[in-house]
Design a protein around this motif. Structure first.
Motif, PDB file in Angstrom:
ATOM      1  N   LYS A 115      33.712  82.644  74.067  1.00 26.14           N
ATOM      2  CA  LYS A 115      33.816  83.726  75.049  1.00 26.14           C
ATOM      3  C   LYS A 115      32.635  84.695  74.937  1.00 26.14           C
ATOM      4  O   LYS A 115      31.985  84.792  73.903  1.00 26.14           O
ATOM      5  CB  LYS A 115      35.125  84.491  74.848  1.00 26.14           C
ATOM      6  N   GLY A 116      32.419  85.425  76.032  1.00 28.21           N
ATOM      7  CA  GLY A 116      31.364  86.434  76.014  1.00 28.21           C
ATOM      8  C   GLY A 116      30.941  86.803  77.415  1.00 28.21           C
ATOM      9  O   GLY A 116      31.297  86.146  78.396  1.00 28.21           O
ATOM     10  N   THR A 117      30.161  87.875  77.524  1.00 25.73           N
ATOM     11  CA  THR A 117      29.661  88.325  78.816  1.00 25.73           C
ATOM     12  C   THR A 117      28.581  87.379  79.333  1.00 25.73           C
ATOM     13  O   THR A 117      28.058  86.536  78.590  1.00 25.73           O
ATOM     14  CB  THR A 117      29.069  89.741  78.706  1.00 25.73           C
ATOM     15  N   ASP A 118      28.221  87.523  80.595  1.00 25.71           N
ATOM     16  CA  ASP A 118      27.154  86.704  81.174  1.00 25.71           C
ATOM     17  C   ASP A 118      25.849  86.947  80.420  1.00 25.71           C
ATOM     18  O   ASP A 118      25.493  88.096  80.113  1.00 25.71           O
ATOM     19  CB  ASP A 118      26.955  87.055  82.650  1.00 25.71           C
ATOM     20  N   SER A 175      34.680  83.518  80.347  1.00 27.27           N
ATOM     21  CA  SER A 175      34.438  84.955  80.299  1.00 27.27           C
ATOM     22  C   SER A 175      35.226  85.576  79.152  1.00 27.27           C
ATOM     23  O   SER A 175      36.209  85.011  78.673  1.00 27.27           O
ATOM     24  CB  SER A 175      34.830  85.605  81.629  1.00 27.27           C
ATOM     25  N   GLU A 176      34.803  86.745  78.726  1.00 32.31           N
ATOM     26  CA  GLU A 176      35.432  87.367  77.556  1.00 32.31           C
ATOM     27  C   GLU A 176      36.873  87.781  77.799  1.00 32.31           C
ATOM     28  O   GLU A 176      37.641  87.957  76.843  1.00 32.31           O
ATOM     29  CB  GLU A 176      34.615  88.572  77.097  1.00 32.31           C
ATOM     30  N   ASP A 177      37.269  87.918  79.070  1.00 31.68           N
ATOM     31  CA  ASP A 177      38.645  88.327  79.351  1.00 31.68           C
ATOM     32  C   ASP A 177      39.552  87.144  79.698  1.00 31.68           C
ATOM     33  O   ASP A 177      40.714  87.320  80.032  1.00 31.68           O
ATOM     34  CB  ASP A 177      38.683  89.347  80.493  1.00 31.68           C
ATOM     35  N   ASN A 237      33.976  84.827  69.856  1.00 34.18           N
ATOM     36  CA  ASN A 237      33.511  85.886  70.745  1.00 34.18           C
ATOM     37  C   ASN A 237      32.033  86.159  70.459  1.00 34.18           C
ATOM     38  O   ASN A 237      31.684  86.687  69.403  1.00 34.18           O
ATOM     39  CB  ASN A 237      34.330  87.159  70.532  1.00 34.18           C
ATOM     40  N   HIS A 263      28.551  87.999  70.832  1.00 40.97           N
ATOM     41  CA  HIS A 263      28.136  89.381  71.094  1.00 40.97           C
ATOM     42  C   HIS A 263      26.632  89.435  71.344  1.00 40.97           C
ATOM     43  O   HIS A 263      25.889  88.521  70.968  1.00 40.97           O
ATOM     44  CB  HIS A 263      28.508  90.265  69.913  1.00 40.97           C
ATOM     45  N   ILE A 309      21.286  91.651  75.227  1.00 35.32           N
ATOM     46  CA  ILE A 309      21.761  90.444  75.901  1.00 35.32           C
ATOM     47  C   ILE A 309      20.678  89.376  75.788  1.00 35.32           C
ATOM     48  O   ILE A 309      19.564  89.566  76.299  1.00 35.32           O
ATOM     49  CB  ILE A 309      22.079  90.710  77.388  1.00 35.32           C
TER      50      ILE A 309
END
Length: 285
Positions: free
Chosen positions: A105-108, A211-213, A229, A231, A268
């Motif tokens: 998981k994680g943000t774009d 996605s992280e959510d 996750n 980061h 990022i």
């Protein structure tokens, strides 16, 4: 007119470094394609780092001198080692091993897809002993149908362990297939539901980026499900990344410049790499 190249300068002048001699001779080549470097920036980097091969015309165009050398995966070594270990276990023994799901998981832009590609490269070393199937969402419907049919064939054959890689699972919008994959995770990987339906199935390692959510509805708390996750880079990781690239290998990197780089990219990885490439193309590096 004599079109022969002049003799190597090291033959007429002692003490000329070998890398400098080689660079000069390449730059004197009659054919532009034989001149080794495509622009002045590449020549400067080759002189500065003495890494001549990292700044060839093709490599320079791809910015490969801004990528860490070897199999270095900065900031993701723990996750990479865990996934590599899961792949190697499938290959090293004929004993029945437990299947597993790895939710990455994680943000774009944080590096989920890059990590998944590394896992695929690792698995491809064992193609005679394991099946590999991969998909990236979104994809054309025909591609998705073909992929899912291939997965079913692999499971029906049940002759080898399998590695199944799914990128951007949260972007899969077709509800029927999403339910089928969740059913697959629950009943085959996590061994919930009707286990007798899949008794004797060869082990499966499933790596999914999302996605992280995103929440794994079926068996999200099972010991067979491992959540990773990812980061953004820390400033220390950004510095490590730079130090392993040919362009920055022997340079001293100022903390002030790192602070600016971090503030502009927020660590990022994708934005960090894109910013480096822009600085390089602008001749700032």
């Amino acid at each position: 007119m004599d079109e022969k190249l002049p003799a190597s300068i090291s033959k007429s002048r002692r003490g000329i470094p070998k890398h400098l001699d080689e660079i000069i001779m390449h730059l004197l080549a009659k054919n532009p394609h034989d001149r080794f470097y495509s622009n002045a920036r590449a020549v400067i980097n080759a002189l500065r780092t003495k890494q001549l091969g990292s700044f060839l015309i093709g490599a320079d165009a791809k910015g490969s001198y801004l990528i860490p050398q070897g199999n270095m995966h900065v900031g993701r070594s723990a996750e990479q080692d865990m996934l590599y270990n899961a792949i190697e276990k499938l290959n090293t023994s004929d004993k029945l091993k437990p299947s597993a799901v790895f939710m990455i998981k994680g943000t774009d832009g944080v590096g989920k897809t890059h990590l998944l590609r590394k896992i695929k490269e690792k698995a491809e070393n064992y193609t005679e002993k394991i099946h590999i199937s991969s998909i990236e969402f979104p994809s054309e419907e025909s591609v998705i149908v073909s992929w899912w049919n291939d997965v079913q064939k692999i499971l029906d054959a049940n002759d080898l362990p399998s590695v199944i890689l799914i990128d951007n699972f949260h972007l899969l919008t077709e509800p029927t297939l999403k339910n089928e994959i969740n059913f697959f995770m629950k009943n085959i990987i996590i061994r919930g539901g009707n286990n007798s339906l899949y008794s004797g199935l060869k082990p499966v390692v499933m790596c999914i980026t999302c996605s992280e959510d995103y929440c794994c509805r079926d068996g999200g708390t099972s010991p067979s499900v491992h959540t990773m996750n990812l980061h953004p880079f820390t400033k220390d990781e950004m510095e490590t990344y730079l130090k392993f690239t040919p362009a920055f290998k022997k340079q001293k990197i100022s903390s002030k410049w790192l602070d600016v780089l971090y503030s502009r990219t927020e660590g990022i990885p994708r934005e960090f790499c894109e910013h480096l490439q822009k600085l390089d193309s602008d001749g700032v590096l």
